[in-house]
Design a protein around this motif. Structure first.
Motif, PDB file in Angstrom:
ATOM      1  N   MET A   1     -13.884   5.341  -3.828  1.00 57.19           N
ATOM      2  CA  MET A   1     -15.041   6.099  -3.215  1.00 57.19           C
ATOM      3  C   MET A   1     -15.537   7.079  -4.182  1.00 57.19           C
ATOM      4  O   MET A   1     -14.739   7.873  -4.453  1.00 57.19           O
ATOM      5  CB  MET A   1     -14.168   6.592  -1.891  1.00 57.19           C
ATOM      6  CG  MET A   1     -15.421   7.159  -0.894  1.00 57.19           C
ATOM      7  SD  MET A   1     -16.326   5.738   0.077  1.00 57.19           S
ATOM      8  CE  MET A   1     -15.316   5.594   1.293  1.00 57.19           C
TER       9      MET A   1
ATOM     10  N   ASN B   1     -14.760  -5.745   8.453  1.00 58.45           N
ATOM     11  CA  ASN B   1     -14.325  -5.947   7.096  1.00 58.45           C
ATOM     12  C   ASN B   1     -14.429  -7.533   6.917  1.00 58.45           C
ATOM     13  O   ASN B   1     -13.547  -8.309   7.613  1.00 58.45           O
ATOM     14  CB  ASN B   1     -13.152  -5.353   6.903  1.00 58.45           C
ATOM     15  CG  ASN B   1     -13.582  -4.065   6.213  1.00 58.45           C
ATOM     16  OD1 ASN B   1     -14.545  -3.851   5.391  1.00 58.45           O
ATOM     17  ND2 ASN B   1     -12.802  -3.010   6.159  1.00 58.45           N
TER      18      ASN B   1
ATOM     19  N   LYS C   1      -3.589   1.544   7.620  1.00 56.70           N
ATOM     20  CA  LYS C   1      -3.530   0.455   6.873  1.00 56.70           C
ATOM     21  C   LYS C   1      -2.112  -0.127   6.858  1.00 56.70           C
ATOM     22  O   LYS C   1      -0.858   0.488   6.874  1.00 56.70           O
ATOM     23  CB  LYS C   1      -3.727   0.997   5.203  1.00 56.70           C
ATOM     24  CG  LYS C   1      -5.260   1.452   5.025  1.00 56.70           C
ATOM     25  CD  LYS C   1      -5.130   1.886   3.321  1.00 56.70           C
ATOM     26  CE  LYS C   1      -6.551   2.170   3.139  1.00 56.70           C
ATOM     27  NZ  LYS C   1      -6.841   2.390   1.717  1.00 56.70           N
TER      28      LYS C   1
ATOM     29  N   LYS D   1       0.753  -1.246   0.162  1.00 54.22           N
ATOM     30  CA  LYS D   1       0.066   0.021  -0.068  1.00 54.22           C
ATOM     31  C   LYS D   1       0.892   1.246  -0.251  1.00 54.22           C
ATOM     32  O   LYS D   1       0.601   2.129  -0.639  1.00 54.22           O
ATOM     33  CB  LYS D   1      -1.036  -0.139   1.394  1.00 54.22           C
ATOM     34  CG  LYS D   1      -2.100  -0.954   1.062  1.00 54.22           C
ATOM     35  CD  LYS D   1      -3.205  -0.911   1.759  1.00 54.22           C
ATOM     36  CE  LYS D   1      -4.039  -2.126   1.940  1.00 54.22           C
ATOM     37  NZ  LYS D   1      -4.898  -2.326   0.561  1.00 54.22           N
TER      38      LYS D   1
ATOM     39  N   CYS E   1      -9.911  10.032   6.007  1.00 50.04           N
ATOM     40  CA  CYS E   1     -11.004   9.156   5.891  1.00 50.04           C
ATOM     41  C   CYS E   1     -12.060   9.790   5.094  1.00 50.04           C
ATOM     42  O   CYS E   1     -12.443  10.615   5.154  1.00 50.04           O
ATOM     43  CB  CYS E   1     -11.818   8.914   7.417  1.00 50.04           C
ATOM     44  SG  CYS E   1     -12.988   7.694   7.217  1.00 50.04           S
ATOM     45  N   LEU E   2     -12.336   9.196   3.881  1.00 47.42           N
ATOM     46  CA  LEU E   2     -13.164   9.567   2.812  1.00 47.42           C
ATOM     47  C   LEU E   2     -14.526   9.050   3.095  1.00 47.42           C
ATOM     48  O   LEU E   2     -14.880   7.967   3.711  1.00 47.42           O
ATOM     49  CB  LEU E   2     -12.700   9.157   1.445  1.00 47.42           C
ATOM     50  CG  LEU E   2     -11.316   9.690   1.006  1.00 47.42           C
ATOM     51  CD1 LEU E   2     -10.971   8.798  -0.322  1.00 47.42           C
ATOM     52  CD2 LEU E   2     -11.257  11.025   0.865  1.00 47.42           C
TER      53      LEU E   2
ATOM     54  N   GLU F   1     -18.981   3.489  -2.283  1.00 43.13           N
ATOM     55  CA  GLU F   1     -17.901   2.697  -2.716  1.00 43.13           C
ATOM     56  C   GLU F   1     -18.196   1.880  -4.019  1.00 43.13           C
ATOM     57  O   GLU F   1     -19.553   1.525  -4.034  1.00 43.13           O
ATOM     58  CB  GLU F   1     -17.632   1.771  -1.732  1.00 43.13           C
ATOM     59  CG  GLU F   1     -16.463   2.130  -0.900  1.00 43.13           C
ATOM     60  CD  GLU F   1     -15.996   0.958   0.082  1.00 43.13           C
ATOM     61  OE1 GLU F   1     -16.149   1.132   1.109  1.00 43.13           O
ATOM     62  OE2 GLU F   1     -15.172   0.268  -0.623  1.00 43.13           O
TER      63      GLU F   1
ATOM     64  N   VAL G   1      -7.950   6.395   8.612  1.00 43.47           N
ATOM     65  CA  VAL G   1      -7.704   4.816   8.197  1.00 43.47           C
ATOM     66  C   VAL G   1      -6.352   4.576   8.469  1.00 43.47           C
ATOM     67  O   VAL G   1      -5.514   5.318   7.894  1.00 43.47           O
ATOM     68  CB  VAL G   1      -8.087   5.108   7.042  1.00 43.47           C
ATOM     69  CG1 VAL G   1      -8.283   3.595   6.378  1.00 43.47           C
ATOM     70  CG2 VAL G   1      -9.539   5.705   6.691  1.00 43.47           C
TER      71      VAL G   1
ATOM     72  N   ILE H   1     -10.483   1.609  10.463  1.00 41.33           N
ATOM     73  CA  ILE H   1     -11.010   2.933  10.733  1.00 41.33           C
ATOM     74  C   ILE H   1     -11.088   3.297  11.957  1.00 41.33           C
ATOM     75  O   ILE H   1     -11.775   2.736  12.942  1.00 41.33           O
ATOM     76  CB  ILE H   1     -12.365   3.223   9.782  1.00 41.33           C
ATOM     77  CG1 ILE H   1     -12.210   2.769   8.543  1.00 41.33           C
ATOM     78  CG2 ILE H   1     -13.069   4.639  10.013  1.00 41.33           C
ATOM     79  CD1 ILE H   1     -13.365   2.764   7.515  1.00 41.33           C
TER      80      ILE H   1
ATOM     81  N   LEU I   1      -9.247   3.988  -3.457  1.00 45.95           N
ATOM     82  CA  LEU I   1      -8.949   3.436  -2.121  1.00 45.95           C
ATOM     83  C   LEU I   1      -8.098   2.420  -2.114  1.00 45.95           C
ATOM     84  O   LEU I   1      -7.221   2.464  -1.201  1.00 45.95           O
ATOM     85  CB  LEU I   1     -10.199   2.751  -1.603  1.00 45.95           C
ATOM     86  CG  LEU I   1     -11.617   3.686  -1.177  1.00 45.95           C
ATOM     87  CD1 LEU I   1     -12.990   2.671  -0.820  1.00 45.95           C
ATOM     88  CD2 LEU I   1     -11.136   4.754  -0.275  1.00 45.95           C
ATOM     89  N   GLU I   2      -7.849   1.595  -2.960  1.00 44.44           N
ATOM     90  CA  GLU I   2      -7.105   0.720  -2.968  1.00 44.44           C
ATOM     91  C   GLU I   2      -6.761   0.206  -4.621  1.00 44.44           C
ATOM     92  O   GLU I   2      -7.691   0.304  -5.355  1.00 44.44           O
ATOM     93  CB  GLU I   2      -7.568  -0.620  -2.404  1.00 44.44           C
ATOM     94  CG  GLU I   2      -8.581  -1.161  -2.637  1.00 44.44           C
ATOM     95  CD  GLU I   2      -8.936  -2.521  -2.421  1.00 44.44           C
ATOM     96  OE1 GLU I   2      -7.875  -3.118  -1.828  1.00 44.44           O
ATOM     97  OE2 GLU I   2      -9.844  -3.335  -2.381  1.00 44.44           O
TER      98      GLU I   2
HETATM   99  P1  AMP Z   1      -8.906  -1.457   1.233  1.00 43.67           P
HETATM  100  O1  AMP Z   1      -8.385  -2.987   1.418  1.00 43.67           O
HETATM  101  O2  AMP Z   1      -7.754  -0.275   1.029  1.00 43.67           O
HETATM  102  O3  AMP Z   1      -9.801  -1.136  -0.017  1.00 43.67           O
HETATM  103  O4  AMP Z   1      -9.632  -0.901   2.230  1.00 43.67           O
HETATM  104  C1  AMP Z   1     -10.718  -1.779   2.907  1.00 43.67           C
HETATM  105  C2  AMP Z   1     -11.795  -0.997   3.171  1.00 43.67           C
HETATM  106  O5  AMP Z   1     -11.584   0.272   4.056  1.00 43.67           O
HETATM  107  C3  AMP Z   1     -12.471  -0.169   1.904  1.00 43.67           C
HETATM  108  O6  AMP Z   1     -13.319  -1.120   1.043  1.00 43.67           O
HETATM  109  C4  AMP Z   1     -13.135   0.974   2.745  1.00 43.67           C
HETATM  110  O7  AMP Z   1     -14.608   0.494   2.827  1.00 43.67           O
HETATM  111  C5  AMP Z   1     -12.344   1.188   3.682  1.00 43.67           C
HETATM  112  N1  AMP Z   1     -11.393   2.327   3.470  1.00 43.67           N
HETATM  113  C6  AMP Z   1     -10.223   2.005   3.075  1.00 43.67           C
HETATM  114  N2  AMP Z   1      -9.439   3.522   2.868  1.00 43.67           N
HETATM  115  C7  AMP Z   1     -10.456   4.362   3.281  1.00 43.67           C
HETATM  116  C8  AMP Z   1     -10.524   5.799   3.280  1.00 43.67           C
HETATM  117  N3  AMP Z   1      -9.285   6.570   2.802  1.00 43.67           N
HETATM  118  N4  AMP Z   1     -11.512   6.198   3.551  1.00 43.67           N
HETATM  119  C9  AMP Z   1     -12.779   5.563   3.931  1.00 43.67           C
HETATM  120  N5  AMP Z   1     -12.683   4.296   3.947  1.00 43.67           N
HETATM  121  C10 AMP Z   1     -11.606   3.438   3.519  1.00 43.67           C
END
Ligand code: AMP
Ligand code: GLY
Length: 425
Positions: A276, A227, A146, A103, A190-191, A195, A144, A158, A285-286
């Motif tokens: 997002m 999650n 990660k 990441k 945090c956004l 999604e 957030v 989060i 987001l990823e």
């Molecule tokens: P990711 O594996 O990075 O997609 O993160 C898993 C989940 O976390 C995403 O599907 C979002 O629901 C949430 N998430 C990740 N990054 C953010 C962010 N910057 N703001 C809000 N939610 C986030």
């Protein structure tokens, strides 16, 4: 031709099923597969963490095309191992898969190429994290947190306030709760918004967008709970409007591919962008370097173009000559999970009602974590057990069919969300 599919979940069951629809495909192998896949393909018991062994076996078997479902083998360089032996492979090289595997790499890459994403900072110590919070770079809380490396969807947190954020950060950086994956972390703004997942096939030059799909990551109804890998998904023709799709392609997907190329990296395979949709526009987001699970279970049933033609075009670099065609139907997938998922998973529970579920109109039952026990009975073998998918003329019909089939399957501790593709969700 002979095709090899790497992986053994619901996504791979859908890939195997779809691949077999082409007359050109004489036989499909799957490593390791599962009890449902074994009814369609020859399952091979090979460790996915051994890229060179996989490539050698594929060569021996005369496989002409291999497609990889999960991320781990890609990040370990399985595509490179196949390419070294001159074998056609659908899935990015180790260098390109770093978009998913790290990441930190992904965020710094997006910054270098001005790809819209959440504001972020990278840190390796709790002290650094405190400094970042003091500087207010991320605009207060929630933030957030990660883990840098792969964590099967369990590396994103989060944190509502500073205290809880520091707790999580301590868990990752000091207690090493996720091992090496959490040696470095990303802290992110945090956004908020809706999604969506956006996936494209690409051969490194051309790209072909897949039908849009929405997945449901949280364990409980109303997006509550932890999650997970994904508890359900749907795909319908009207999910994402055409102008937004164009915007995503122009401002996000294309700059990602050209950005990689400018750094000497070619991405061949499936690029999955998790977005997002914020009031300021779509934000990444990823990235994932592969098809999504369970998105694949709703996308592939809607694909009208022979899937194996698309896979071959990706591997051969001829994607510009291919147009993907999609049916106007809707597809809904409801994941049946084991008791305790996602934290743990009860296994070994006998599953009944599979044949009955499959008789429902429009239903495709993709096995995920299933195996046969010594007596030949199909039992649960992990967290996400079955992807109960249904096609319908519209979303309401597909949803009604998927839930009717989901209710027909029984195993001890069966869990599922009841709001997948519901109008209110
Ligand atoms: P990711 O594996 O990075 O997609 O993160 C898993 C989940 O976390 C995403 O599907 C979002 O629901 C949430 N998430 C990740 N990054 C953010 C962010 N910057 N703001 C809000 N939610 C986030
Ligand atoms: N469904 C989310 C993923 O495959 O990563």
């Amino acid at each position: 031709m002979k095709v090899l599919v790497l992986g053994g979940g619901g996504r791979e069951a859908a890939i195997v099923w779809k691949t077999l629809q082409s007359a050109r495909v004489e036989r499909v192998y799957c490593a390791p597969g599962n009890a449902g896949i074994a009814r369609m393909a020859t399952c091979l018991d090979i460790d996915l963490k051994k890229p060179d062994k996989l490539a050698a076996v594929a060569k021996d078997l005369g496989i002409s095309l291999t497609v990889c479902g999960p991320e781990q083998p890609l990040v370990m360089g399985v595509s490179d191992a196949f390419t070294r032996l001159g074998l056609r492979f659908v899935g990015p090289s180790r260098a390109a898969a770093a978009l998913e595997g790290s990441k930190v790499f992904a965020k710094e890459f997006m910054s270098r190429h001005h790809i819209p994403t959440a504001t972020f900072a990278v840190c390796e110590t709790v002290e650094e994290a405190k400094d970042i919070f003091d500087s207010n770079l991320l605009d207060g809380f929630p933030v957030v947190v990660k883990a840098d490396g792969l964590a099967s969807g369990k590396g994103v947190f989060i944190a509502p306030d500073r205290e809880q954020a520091l707790d999580i950060i301590h868990g990752l950086l000091v207690e090493r709760k996720l091992g090496e994956a959490g040696r470095r972390i990303v802290l992110e703004e945090c956004l908020t918004g809706v999604e969506t997942s956006f996936l494209v096939f690409t051969d490194g030059k051309a790209m072909a967008p897949l039908a849009p799909a929405r997945d449901y990551k949280r364990a409980g109804d109303g997006d509550t709970g932890l999650n997970t890998g994904g508890m359900g998904a749907y795909s319908s023709p009207d999910l994402l409007d055409a102008s937004l799709q164009r915007k995503i392609l122009r401002h996000i997907v294309q700059p990602t591919l050209t950005g990689l190329q400018s750094e000497g990296v070619t991405f061949k395979g499936v690029l999955y962008v998790g977005l997002m949709l914020t009031e300021q526009g779509p934000r990444v987001l990823e990235y994932n370097a592969r098809l999504g699970d369970p998105e694949t279970q709703v996308i592939l049933p809607r694909l009208k173009t022979p899937f194996v033609d698309a896979l071959a075009a990706i591997a051969d670099g001829t994607l510009d000559a291919l147009e993907l065609k999609w049916s106007d139907e809707a597809a809904v997938c409801v994941v049946l999970a084991s008791e305790g998922y996602p934290e743990t998973a009860a296994t070994g529970c006998p599953i009944s009602g599979l044949e009955k579920a499959e008789l429902h109109p429009g239903v495709l039952l993709f096995h995920a974590a299933t195996k046969r026990d010594e007596s030949g009975q199909i039992v649960t073998s992990g967290g996400r057990v079955l992807s109960v998918t249904a096609l319908g003329d519209n979303l309401a019909q597909a949803r009604q069919r998927a839930y009717a089939a989901a209710a027909a399957v029984a195993f001890q501790g069966k869990r599922y969300r009841t709001d997948i593709a519901s109008p209110a969700s």
